[in-house]
Design an enzyme around this catalytic site. Structure first.
Site, PDB file in Angstrom:
ATOM      1  CB  SER A 128      11.143 -19.725  -4.130  1.00 52.60           C
ATOM      2  OG  SER A 128      11.201 -21.130  -3.949  1.00 52.60           O
ATOM      3  CE  LYS A 180       7.639 -18.546  -5.775  1.00 52.87           C
ATOM      4  NZ  LYS A 180       6.363 -19.126  -5.396  1.00 52.87           N
ATOM      5  CG  HIS A 183      10.004 -21.221  -8.911  1.00 54.48           C
ATOM      6  ND1 HIS A 183       9.197 -21.646  -7.873  1.00 54.48           N
ATOM      7  CD2 HIS A 183      11.278 -21.349  -8.464  1.00 54.48           C
ATOM      8  CE1 HIS A 183       9.945 -22.026  -6.857  1.00 54.48           C
ATOM      9  NE2 HIS A 183      11.213 -21.861  -7.183  1.00 54.48           N
ATOM     10  CG  ASN A 184       5.316 -21.730  -7.406  1.00 59.50           C
ATOM     11  OD1 ASN A 184       6.488 -21.396  -7.288  1.00 59.50           O
ATOM     12  ND2 ASN A 184       4.419 -21.479  -6.484  1.00 59.50           N
ATOM     13  CD  GLU A 187       7.205 -25.811  -5.538  1.00 56.91           C
ATOM     14  OE1 GLU A 187       6.107 -25.881  -4.946  1.00 56.91           O
ATOM     15  OE2 GLU A 187       7.975 -24.843  -5.423  1.00 56.91           O
TER      16      GLU A 187
END
Length: 310
Positions: A128, A180, A183-184, A187
């Site tokens: 990221s 990840k 995480h996205n 986001e």
């Protein structure tokens, strides 16, 4: 030339992320070999001190001292699969493959098993930082065995915002890309919340709210302050109307994978799911449903239907 002066890693895939990661390592004093199938991408790095651009994948691998590390920054799917197959033939036992792209963690588990069958190490690295990573460092989420991750630590510490922060060894193969993915998904939800909140304030026209000033004030002391809010403040200060920007928001896959996992585990993710649905809607995928609803309201209640020109 002694092995101490040979590149420590080969970067394959020199897009916005891969090229800047290669630059950051080289500027930290870690020489890098680099390759991309596109001649223009190779040319863009040709004058970067410390980066040796190769004309082929084999040439890039050939520049490395053993144990070799090859870090992929390629799109998930066919480009990654074909490159991994080529690397299996080029590398030797003990070498390390890192997949730093946004990949489905299930594919990463498979790739790790395929590498292990050839006595190769495989690390899935969630990365990221976007276009700001060159200057500010990258957030790194690593999945792999301790033996696979250990040779990467000098690279990871140079890529991260600081040697002792901004990176984590999440767990076994697949864990990096799983984290990840989440995480996205987060986001997606954060971005959607900011977008909806500022849209609501824009529509309260009688107050004449200065959105740029509000965003700037929230950057200090507010519980909703964040790096995303810093970007929001900059955008609004430059052009609060976003003139010329089409109302279309792409989705690159991670949100879909996150929601698929929530269905498999039975873990409710209403905010992330709604954010992904909003992206689909912005892509015109709700046009038929919206026309359907308008006609249905007319059918049962005689409500007027707006007609498109022509």
């Amino acid at each position: 030339m002694s092995t101490s002066t040979l590149p420590s890693v080969a970067f394959v895939g020199l897009g916005k992320m891969g090229a800047n990661m290669a630059r950051r390592l080289a500027r930290a004093g870690l020489p890098v070999a680099a390759y991309d199938a596109a001649e223009g991408a190779r040319a863009a790095l040709a004058d970067e001190p410390g980066v040796e651009v190769a004309a082929s994948l084999a040439a890039a691998v050939g520049r490395l001292a053993a144990p070799r590390v090859v870090w992929l920054m390629l799109p998930a799917g066919a480009p990654s699969e074909s490159t991994l197959a080529e690397l299996h033939a080029l590398l030797a036992p003990g070498d390390v493959i890192v997949d730093g792209a946004n990949a489905d963690y299930r594919d990463s588990c498979r790739h790790a098993a395929e590498a292990a069958a050839r006595a190769l190490h495989f690390v899935d690295a969630g990365v990221s930082g976007g276009v700001w990573g060159l200057a500010n460092g990258y957030g790194l989420m690593l999945g792999g065995t301790p033996e696979a991750v250990a040779p990467l630590l000098p690279l990871v510490r140079a890529l991260a915002p600081a040697p002792d922060r901004g990176w984590v060894h999440c767990g076994p193969p697949g864990a990096g890309h799983f984290v990840k993915m989440v995480h996205n998904g987060i986001e997606y939800g954060l971005m959607q919340a900011y977008a909806e909140g500022f849209a609501l304030m824009r529509d309260k026209t009688e107050f004449g709210l200065d959105l740029a000033a509000i965003a700037a004030s929230w950057q200090d002391g507010s519980v909703v302050r964040s790096w995303l809010l810093d970007l929001v403040a900059g955008m609004l200060a430059a052009d609060a109307r976003f003139a010329g920007v089409a109302p279309v928001v792409a989705d690159s896959g991670e949100g879909r994978w996150t929601i698929r996992e929530s269905l498999d585990l039975g873990t409710p993710l209403p905010v992330i799911t709604a954010a992904l649905m909003s992206r689909f809607a912005s892509q015109g995928r709700d046009d038929y449903a919206a026309r359907f609803l308008a006609q249905l309201r007319h059918a049962f209640g005689g409500h007027a239907v707006e007609r498109t020109p022509g």
